[in-house]
Design a protein around this motif. Structure first.
Motif, PDB file in Angstrom:
ATOM      1  N   LYS A 177       0.833  -1.196   0.000  1.00  0.00           N
ATOM      2  CA  LYS A 177       0.000   0.000   0.000  1.00  0.00           C
ATOM      3  C   LYS A 177       0.874   1.256   0.000  1.00  0.00           C
ATOM      4  O   LYS A 177       0.597   2.224  -0.707  1.00  0.00           O
TER       5      LYS A 177
ATOM      6  N   LYS B 158      -9.700  12.651  -3.477  1.00  0.00           N
ATOM      7  CA  LYS B 158      -9.251  13.219  -2.202  1.00  0.00           C
ATOM      8  C   LYS B 158      -9.874  12.445  -1.038  1.00  0.00           C
ATOM      9  O   LYS B 158     -10.855  11.740  -1.192  1.00  0.00           O
ATOM     10  N   LYS B 159      -9.288  12.604   0.120  1.00  0.00           N
ATOM     11  CA  LYS B 159      -9.779  12.113   1.414  1.00  0.00           C
ATOM     12  C   LYS B 159     -10.041  10.604   1.467  1.00  0.00           C
ATOM     13  O   LYS B 159      -9.185   9.819   1.098  1.00  0.00           O
ATOM     14  N   GLU B 160     -11.235  10.213   1.915  1.00  0.00           N
ATOM     15  CA  GLU B 160     -11.548   8.798   2.169  1.00  0.00           C
ATOM     16  C   GLU B 160     -11.491   7.961   0.899  1.00  0.00           C
ATOM     17  O   GLU B 160     -11.026   6.822   0.901  1.00  0.00           O
ATOM     18  N   GLY B 161     -11.965   8.511  -0.187  1.00  0.00           N
ATOM     19  CA  GLY B 161     -11.927   7.782  -1.452  1.00  0.00           C
ATOM     20  C   GLY B 161     -10.506   7.456  -1.867  1.00  0.00           C
ATOM     21  O   GLY B 161     -10.229   6.389  -2.407  1.00  0.00           O
ATOM     22  N   ARG B 162      -9.596   8.371  -1.595  1.00  0.00           N
ATOM     23  CA  ARG B 162      -8.188   8.139  -1.929  1.00  0.00           C
ATOM     24  C   ARG B 162      -7.619   6.993  -1.092  1.00  0.00           C
ATOM     25  O   ARG B 162      -6.876   6.162  -1.597  1.00  0.00           O
ATOM     26  N   ARG B 163      -7.976   6.959   0.181  1.00  0.00           N
ATOM     27  CA  ARG B 163      -7.496   5.878   1.051  1.00  0.00           C
ATOM     28  C   ARG B 163      -7.946   4.524   0.524  1.00  0.00           C
ATOM     29  O   ARG B 163      -7.172   3.576   0.445  1.00  0.00           O
ATOM     30  N   ARG B 164      -9.220   4.449   0.142  1.00  0.00           N
ATOM     31  CA  ARG B 164      -9.735   3.182  -0.399  1.00  0.00           C
ATOM     32  C   ARG B 164      -9.064   2.834  -1.721  1.00  0.00           C
ATOM     33  O   ARG B 164      -8.780   1.674  -1.993  1.00  0.00           O
ATOM     34  N   GLN B 165      -8.807   3.853  -2.546  1.00  0.00           N
ATOM     35  CA  GLN B 165      -8.145   3.601  -3.828  1.00  0.00           C
ATOM     36  C   GLN B 165      -6.719   3.108  -3.598  1.00  0.00           C
ATOM     37  O   GLN B 165      -6.238   2.242  -4.312  1.00  0.00           O
TER      38      GLN B 165
ATOM     39  N   GLN C 212      -5.785   1.340  -1.063  1.00  0.00           N
ATOM     40  CA  GLN C 212      -5.927  -0.064  -0.665  1.00  0.00           C
ATOM     41  C   GLN C 212      -6.110  -0.946  -1.895  1.00  0.00           C
ATOM     42  O   GLN C 212      -5.552  -2.039  -1.973  1.00  0.00           O
TER      43      GLN C 212
END
Length: 182
Positions: free
Chosen positions: A39, A73-80, A82
């Motif tokens: 990651k 940006k933000k939460e969506g980026r974290r999931r992407q 992953q």
């Protein structure tokens, strides 16, 4: 009628015993550490510019996922991130890691070169014509007259508290000389 475990193990063919010995057990913690490392590798790739990404050996799916992560940006980026880490699990990451290391090293070398050129520029402005031979020793194809003119202009600007135009031009000239030499 009931067999003992030892008797049963004697009946098992040797091939199965050899396969059992080759199984390597991996702990959950190690699996998690590996996933986190992938990651982080994905996050490094997301931070790169398009020119740097072009230098990496990436397939279309992974490249598309990285491009998407750069836009989110933000939460969506974290999931992407992953998802990118998950995609990297099924790929050979050694060539990607090697290419990233080369990019980082090239950047570090360039920063180091710029620092050396800044020190050389400062020395030229402080010492004047006395420092020109050291530049000519490093860069034999340098134009002595142009360098001396830039030094004189930089010294005049410094004395008059004017914007450091010639000071920047000296750095640009030294950088061009260094790039020609490479």
């Amino acid at each position: 009628m009931t067999k003992k475990i030892e008797d049963w193990l004697d009946d098992v063919p040797e091939e199965n015993n050899a396969e059992d010995e080759e199984i390597i057990w991996v702990s959950k913690s190690e699996i998690k550490r590996d996933a986190e490392a992938l990651k982080e590798l994905g996050a490094e790739m997301v931070e790169l510019g398009q020119n740097s990404l072009d230098k990496l050996q990436l397939d279309e799916d992974l490249r598309a996922a990285i491009n998407l992560a750069q836009k989110i940006k933000k939460e969506g980026r974290r999931r992407q991130l992953q998802l990118i880490g998950k995609m990297l699990r099924s790929r050979d990451i050694e060539p990607i890691q090697t290419a990233l290391d080369k990019l980082k090293n090239r950047h570090n070398q360039q920063v180091s070169l710029f620092h050396k050129l800044e020190v050389l520029r400062d020395r030229l402005v402080e010492e004047g014509d006395d420092a020109v031979p050291s530049v000519l020793a490093l860069y034999p194809h340098a134009d002595r007259q142009q360098l001396r003119a830039l030094i004189r202009n930089a010294q005049k600007e410094k004395a008059a508290n004017k914007p450091p135009k010639a000071y920047r031009q000296i750095f640009q000239y030294l950088r061009e000389l260094a790039e020609e030499q490479q």
